[in-house]
Design an enzyme around this catalytic site. Structure first.
Site, short mmCIF file in Angstrom:
data_model
loop_
_atom_site.label_atom_id
_atom_site.label_comp_id
_atom_site.label_asym_id
_atom_site.label_seq_id
_atom_site.Cartn_x
_atom_site.Cartn_y
_atom_site.Cartn_z
N ASN A 205 -17.23 68.48 103.41
CA ASN A 205 -16.61 67.44 104.48
C ASN A 205 -15.39 67.14 103.84
O ASN A 205 -15.22 66.88 102.67
CB ASN A 205 -17.44 66.44 104.62
CG ASN A 205 -18.70 66.84 105.48
OD1 ASN A 205 -18.81 67.67 106.56
ND2 ASN A 205 -19.83 66.13 105.16
N TYR B 47 -17.80 58.21 112.87
CA TYR B 47 -18.06 58.63 111.45
C TYR B 47 -17.34 59.99 111.24
O TYR B 47 -16.25 60.13 111.79
CB TYR B 47 -19.72 58.86 111.37
CG TYR B 47 -20.03 58.89 109.95
CD1 TYR B 47 -19.42 57.67 109.13
CD2 TYR B 47 -20.41 60.18 109.49
CE1 TYR B 47 -19.74 57.96 107.65
CE2 TYR B 47 -20.91 59.99 108.13
CZ TYR B 47 -20.44 59.00 107.21
OH TYR B 47 -20.68 59.11 105.81
N ASP C 36 -27.72 58.72 99.27
CA ASP C 36 -27.57 59.79 100.40
C ASP C 36 -26.96 60.83 100.07
O ASP C 36 -27.28 61.90 100.38
CB ASP C 36 -26.90 58.80 101.55
CG ASP C 36 -27.02 59.72 102.73
OD1 ASP C 36 -28.32 60.16 103.24
OD2 ASP C 36 -26.16 60.21 103.35
N ASP C 37 -25.95 60.99 99.15
CA ASP C 37 -25.27 62.23 98.89
C ASP C 37 -26.00 62.97 98.10
O ASP C 37 -26.03 64.15 98.11
CB ASP C 37 -24.04 61.91 98.00
CG ASP C 37 -23.13 60.76 98.57
OD1 ASP C 37 -22.86 60.89 99.67
OD2 ASP C 37 -22.82 59.76 97.92
N GLU D 139 -23.65 55.01 98.07
CA GLU D 139 -22.80 56.11 98.90
C GLU D 139 -21.41 56.50 98.27
O GLU D 139 -20.70 55.53 97.79
CB GLU D 139 -22.64 55.51 100.21
CG GLU D 139 -21.79 56.32 101.34
CD GLU D 139 -22.65 57.33 101.80
OE1 GLU D 139 -23.60 57.37 101.76
OE2 GLU D 139 -21.74 58.18 102.23
N ASP D 140 -21.22 57.96 98.23
CA ASP D 140 -20.07 58.20 97.91
C ASP D 140 -19.59 57.71 96.52
O ASP D 140 -18.37 57.38 96.26
CB ASP D 140 -19.02 57.92 99.00
CG ASP D 140 -18.95 59.16 100.08
OD1 ASP D 140 -20.03 60.10 99.79
OD2 ASP D 140 -18.35 59.16 100.88
N ARG E 90 -15.63 59.03 95.50
CA ARG E 90 -15.72 60.36 95.98
C ARG E 90 -16.05 60.28 97.34
O ARG E 90 -17.06 60.29 97.98
CB ARG E 90 -16.76 60.92 95.28
CG ARG E 90 -16.48 62.47 95.24
CD ARG E 90 -17.96 63.12 95.97
NE ARG E 90 -18.11 62.89 97.44
CZ ARG E 90 -19.10 62.83 97.89
NH1 ARG E 90 -20.16 63.37 97.53
NH2 ARG E 90 -18.99 62.36 99.13
N LYS F 188 -21.52 54.53 108.43
CA LYS F 188 -22.82 54.98 107.94
C LYS F 188 -23.95 53.74 108.58
O LYS F 188 -24.87 54.12 109.27
CB LYS F 188 -23.21 55.11 106.49
CG LYS F 188 -22.81 56.11 105.60
CD LYS F 188 -23.92 57.06 105.37
CE LYS F 188 -23.81 58.50 105.44
NZ LYS F 188 -23.72 59.29 104.38
#
Ligand code: NAD
Length: 542
Positions: A403, A98, A263-264, A240-241, A151, A169
């Protein structure tokens, strides 16, 4: 009975299925029983021997991306061995499967792609997503992690190459919390990319078109959710993202219809808040004494600010008072009410204060005691900024969460050096311990992995119908409560990564209890929640 007796697969089919293959560790009896004689060399390896062999090989590889590819092959070859290794030493191997390596893996995904580990649902599949989903070999899926690749970490639009993220993930759902891997499904929504470099790259793996937008985009997401409901009716979705303009609206549109979270926004919020709560325990201070400054007012920044306010309100103050303690800085400077360009998510945090445009001015005028970086702007926590934080408060919280490492707002060394060791530091990507004037400082990592696997396990075990924000407040408190005085003495505000599996269980227990209390579980309440959670934890079988 072993899992091998549950399948009709025999011979090469068994060896080629990562769920059943254990390579040279098949015993002589098993080789006879499952038609494997002659298909394997004579040696019968123990699990330990296999682990030694793999670890030796990994050490000999020159780059992180080589190690990523090797692990990826292992996951496709022998799932149990892959998880044995990951679970045995998550500190060493999580950064390979990850963050931070997965960022590079996504950037080069078109070159390192080997076999499918999930579904690529593309713009070509509009109108037939149910059929596409039915191509997945498992009929019961409980967790989908899905991205549209717009993203990816702090790296921007990587289109279909964002697939590395849901794969990674979900591997952590299993490695950290024991969510059964065959019940998880990584998906990328390949709706195009606006990244010209990728569109011109002959090795780009996605559909070669600009992103769907507007109504077409919304209709695509709607068809996707409906298809999940049809094909996998017990499934939950982790968004996610997604880019900021889509992330919030999608979460809001579907959260009351299907068990889902982002999650973000929510996972990040929980891990950020957990760090803040733990730091306050360490400093023996209260939320009411703080001024939080969020640098980068996207999904992550506003997500943490919202959850923090939710917790302050639960502690007895009004939402307006809570928001007064949170300041946002975006690319145009301090978020204040005189600005006319504010997105709806930022407006609640707009203060009646003069506008300043630089981070240094913002830190000074707000007298921030904690600065949380979610801006993707590397090195933006300059020496001036960090020194000002140290003037604002004796032990400033410095949290560059962007990150991967290349996007971090500052390094651990910078934060400790410029505050003369006073900083309470936690970052998004890992940093090594820092030696300063004879003292060793241990940087914490505010990694969402402390939260989402435990939440994932709780939702899977309870078959929860919804995942309210409050579940993340519960997760944050549970995580913060785990940090010991000994860890505080080292400057840590999260349990060490080596305890990640314990953390997942602590979070899962607390969230499971909460889901039962709120009537959101779709299974009967057990006599003992901890035992119930434990019984749902998958172990790699051999
Ligand atoms: P996002 O795109 O929603 O938000 C980024 C925000 O930064 C945007 O609002 C953008 O306008 C703002 N920004 C850009 N330039 C700026 C500047 N010069 N000054 C101030 N702000 C600026 O992305 P996100 O989901 O909020 O994630 C942001 C970063 O946080 C990413 O690097 C991501 O990897 C990281 N993150 C870390 C964790 C974690 O470590 N636990 C969790 C989530 C996100």
């Amino acid at each position: 009975m072993s899992i091998h007796d549950e399948t009709s697969k025999r011979g090469l089919d068994m060896l080629r299925d990562p769920r059943y293959n254990k390579g040279t560790a098949f015993t002589r009896e098993e080789r006879q029983k499952y038609g494997l004689s002659g298909l394997l060399p004579d040696i019968v390896s123990s699990l330990d021997m296999q682990i030694q062999r793999i670890e030796g090989h990994i050490r000999s590889l020159p780059t992180d991306i080589d190690r990523y590819v090797y692990f990826s092959d292992l996951q496709e070859r022998n799932e149990s061995l892959f998880y044995h290794i990951l679970m045995r030493d998550p500190v060493a191997y999580m950064p390979v499967v990850y963050t931070p390596t997965v960022g590079l893996a996504c950037q080069t995904f078109g070159r390192i792609y080997r076999r499918p580990k999930g579904l690529f649902i593309s713009a070509r599949h509009r109108g037939r997503m149910v059929d596409v989903m039915r191509n997945w070999p498992e009929s019961d899926v409980r967790w989908i992690c899905v991205t549209d690749g717009e993203r990816i970490l702090g790296l921007g639009d990587l289109g279909a190459q964002g697939m590395g993220i849901p794969i990674g993930k979900l591997a952590l759902y299993t490695a950290c919390a024991g969510v059964p891997p065959h019940l998880t499904l990584p998906i990328v929504l390949d709706i195009g990319t606006n990244n010209e470099e990728l569109l011109n790259d002959p090795f780009y793996i996605g559909i070669r078109q600009k992103r769907l937008a507007g109504e077409e985009y919304d209709a695509f997401i709607e068809e996707f959710v409906s298809a999940v409901e049809t094909v996998f009716p017990h499934c939950s979705i982790q968004w996610e993202d997604f880019a900021n303009p889509n992330a919030g609206p999608i979460l809001e549109r579907y959260r009351d219809r299907i068990s889902s979270f982002n999650d973000d926004i929510q996972g990040t919020a929980a891990v950020g808040v957990a760090g803040i709560l733990a730091a306050l325990r360490m400093k023996d201070e209260h939320l009411s004494q703080q001024a939080f400054l969020f640098f980068g007012a996207g999904s992550a920044g506003t997500g943490i600010a919202d959850l923090l306010c939710n917790i302050m309100v639960a502690e007895g103050i009004t939402i307006d008072e809570a928001r007064k303690r949170c300041w946002l800085v975006d690319s145009k400077g301090l978020v204040v009410s005189s600005r006319e360009d504010l997105a709806d998510t930022k407006k609640p945090f707009a203060h009646d204060a003069p506008h300043v445009s630089t981070l240094l001015e913002a830190v000074t005028v707000t007298k921030a005691t904690a600065i949380i970086g979610t801006s993707t702007i590397p090195k933006s926590f300059t020496q001036d900024v960090i020194e000002q934080m140290a003037r604002n408060t004796p032990r400033p919280m410095i949290c560059p969460f962007s990150n991967p490492t290349s996007k971090s707002e500052c390094s651990a060394e910078e934060a400790y050096t410029w505050t003369n060791g006073a900083a309470i530091f936690a970052s998004g990507s890992p940093f090594l311990p820092v030696e300063l004037n004879g003292t060793t400082y241990y940087p914490g990592q505010g990694n969402n992995v402390y939260i989402f696997p435990g939440v994932g396990l709780a939702v899977y075990a309870t078959q929860a119908s919804r995942i309210p924000d409050q579940a993340f407040a519960v997760a944050a408190r549970a995580l913060a409560s785990m940090v010991t005085d000994e860890q505080f003495a080292k400057g840590l505000i999260y349990p060490p990564m080596s305890n990640i599996r314990d953390a997942a269980v602590v979070v899962a227990n607390a969230v499971t209890e909460y889901l039962f209390n709120e009537g959101l579980a779709r299974v009967e309440r057990p006599a003992d929640v901890a035992t119930f959670v434990r019984e749902h934890i998958w172990q790699p079988e051999y």
